[in-house]
Design a protein around this motif. Structure first.
Motif, PDB file in Angstrom:
ATOM      1  N   ARG A  76       0.840  -1.215   0.000  1.00 52.26           N
ATOM      2  CA  ARG A  76       0.000   0.000   0.000  1.00 52.26           C
ATOM      3  C   ARG A  76       0.865   1.251   0.000  1.00 52.26           C
ATOM      4  NH1 ARG A  76      -1.416   3.984  -1.039  1.00 52.26           N
ATOM      5  NH2 ARG A  76      -3.325   5.116  -0.564  1.00 52.26           N
ATOM      6  N   GLU A  86      -7.736   7.771   7.320  1.00 50.18           N
ATOM      7  CA  GLU A  86      -8.932   6.967   7.065  1.00 50.18           C
ATOM      8  C   GLU A  86      -8.776   6.168   5.771  1.00 50.18           C
ATOM      9  OE1 GLU A  86     -10.297  10.395   9.674  1.00 50.18           O
ATOM     10  OE2 GLU A  86      -8.878  10.152   8.019  1.00 50.18           O
ATOM     11  N   THR A  87      -8.255   6.818   4.746  1.00 52.27           N
ATOM     12  CA  THR A  87      -8.042   6.140   3.470  1.00 52.27           C
ATOM     13  C   THR A  87      -7.028   5.013   3.620  1.00 52.27           C
ATOM     14  OG1 THR A  87      -8.540   8.181   2.281  1.00 52.27           O
ATOM     15  CG2 THR A  87      -7.355   6.465   1.058  1.00 52.27           C
ATOM     16  N   CYS A  89      -6.214   3.335   6.356  1.00 56.49           N
ATOM     17  CA  CYS A  89      -6.819   2.233   7.125  1.00 56.49           C
ATOM     18  C   CYS A  89      -7.786   1.431   6.266  1.00 56.49           C
ATOM     19  CB  CYS A  89      -7.547   2.773   8.353  1.00 56.49           C
ATOM     20  SG  CYS A  89      -6.476   3.161   9.732  1.00 56.49           S
ATOM     21  N   ASP A  90      -8.634   2.115   5.530  1.00 58.38           N
ATOM     22  CA  ASP A  90      -9.611   1.424   4.688  1.00 58.38           C
ATOM     23  C   ASP A  90      -8.928   0.562   3.631  1.00 58.38           C
ATOM     24  OD1 ASP A  90     -11.593   2.674   6.153  1.00 58.38           O
ATOM     25  OD2 ASP A  90     -12.149   4.093   4.569  1.00 58.38           O
ATOM     26  N   ASP A  91      -7.892   1.093   3.000  1.00 64.59           N
ATOM     27  CA  ASP A  91      -7.161   0.334   1.985  1.00 64.59           C
ATOM     28  C   ASP A  91      -6.512  -0.910   2.580  1.00 64.59           C
ATOM     29  OD1 ASP A  91      -7.856   2.309   0.171  1.00 64.59           O
ATOM     30  OD2 ASP A  91      -5.822   3.149   0.018  1.00 64.59           O
ATOM     31  N   VAL A  93      -7.265  -2.505   5.480  1.00 67.36           N
ATOM     32  CA  VAL A  93      -8.222  -3.501   5.982  1.00 67.36           C
ATOM     33  C   VAL A  93      -8.843  -4.278   4.821  1.00 67.36           C
ATOM     34  CG1 VAL A  93     -10.425  -2.224   6.159  1.00 67.36           C
ATOM     35  CG2 VAL A  93      -9.818  -3.908   7.894  1.00 67.36           C
ATOM     36  N   ARG A  94      -9.123  -3.616   3.711  1.00 67.02           N
ATOM     37  CA  ARG A  94      -9.658  -4.313   2.536  1.00 67.02           C
ATOM     38  C   ARG A  94      -8.668  -5.358   2.022  1.00 67.02           C
ATOM     39  NH1 ARG A  94     -12.082   0.435   1.085  1.00 67.02           N
ATOM     40  NH2 ARG A  94     -10.256   1.158  -0.041  1.00 67.02           N
ATOM     41  N   ARG A 106      -8.892  -5.708  11.990  1.00 60.71           N
ATOM     42  CA  ARG A 106      -8.881  -4.387  12.613  1.00 60.71           C
ATOM     43  C   ARG A 106      -7.558  -3.753  12.245  1.00 60.71           C
ATOM     44  NH1 ARG A 106      -6.436  -1.505  16.293  1.00 60.71           N
ATOM     45  NH2 ARG A 106      -5.084  -3.231  16.816  1.00 60.71           N
ATOM     46  N   SER A 108      -5.358   0.006  12.669  1.00 61.18           N
ATOM     47  CA  SER A 108      -5.279   1.371  13.194  1.00 61.18           C
ATOM     48  C   SER A 108      -3.973   1.992  12.747  1.00 61.18           C
ATOM     49  CB  SER A 108      -5.387   1.394  14.721  1.00 61.18           C
ATOM     50  OG  SER A 108      -4.236   0.835  15.318  1.00 61.18           O
ATOM     51  N   VAL A 125     -10.234   1.097  12.158  1.00 62.80           N
ATOM     52  CA  VAL A 125     -11.376   0.544  11.453  1.00 62.80           C
ATOM     53  C   VAL A 125     -11.418  -0.961  11.693  1.00 62.80           C
ATOM     54  CG1 VAL A 125     -10.135   0.217   9.263  1.00 62.80           C
ATOM     55  CG2 VAL A 125     -12.600   0.514   9.239  1.00 62.80           C
ATOM     56  N   GLN A 127     -13.528  -4.465  10.235  1.00 62.38           N
ATOM     57  CA  GLN A 127     -14.459  -5.005   9.245  1.00 62.38           C
ATOM     58  C   GLN A 127     -14.469  -6.509   9.312  1.00 62.38           C
ATOM     59  OE1 GLN A 127     -13.928  -3.619   5.236  1.00 62.38           O
ATOM     60  NE2 GLN A 127     -14.224  -1.488   5.781  1.00 62.38           N
TER      61      GLN A 127
END
Length: 132
Positions: A76, A86-87, A89-91, A93-94, A106, A108, A125, A127
């Motif tokens: 990443r 936020e971006t 973390c989202d990337d 976790v996906r 999870r 952070s 985050v 998921q």
């Protein structure tokens, strides 16, 4: 409301974790942040069903390798500058959930050097994969 960590689908899971993985990354929305890297601490928890992570022959291929977490973060970071935690973390976790054995994750991130009067600022985050 039921806490995600007490969700029934996580009952028979093993938790793998990566703690305070310190990276230097291009992150931030301000002009001064776009001129260099910042120190970020990344934490990851992966929840893997015991049926898919309990070795019978004591071989690495029977479990999720810890290297997966670090390599996913490195991949990443190689994509270049990101504006928001936020971006990031989202990337991450996906990408963690893309592993076939991972049921939940999870992630952070924390920037420890933003303010002198606190340990850091960050985002977390959690998921889970949809149940089949």
């Amino acid at each position: 409301m039921l806490s995600a960590l007490t969700h029934p689908s996580l009952r028979n899971c093993r938790r793998l974790f990566l703690r305070n993985y310190e990276v230097m990354i291009n992150i931030g929305v301000h002009d001064f942040e776009k001129k260099g890297e910042q120190r970020v601490l990344i934490n990851v928890d992966l929840y893997i069903p015991l049926a898919e992570s309990t070795p019978t022959a004591d071989h690495l291929d029977e479990v999720v390798d810890y290297d997966f977490m670090r390599e996913t973060i490195i991949q990443r970071m190689a994509q270049g500058h990101v504006h928001l935690q936020e971006t990031l973390c989202d990337d991450v976790v996906r990408a963690m959930l893309a592993h076939p054995r991972v049921r939940a994750a999870r992630v952070s991130t924390m920037k420890p050097d933003v303010y002198p009067d606190c340990e850091g600022v960050g985002v977390e985050v959690f998921q889970m994969k949809e149940e089949a």
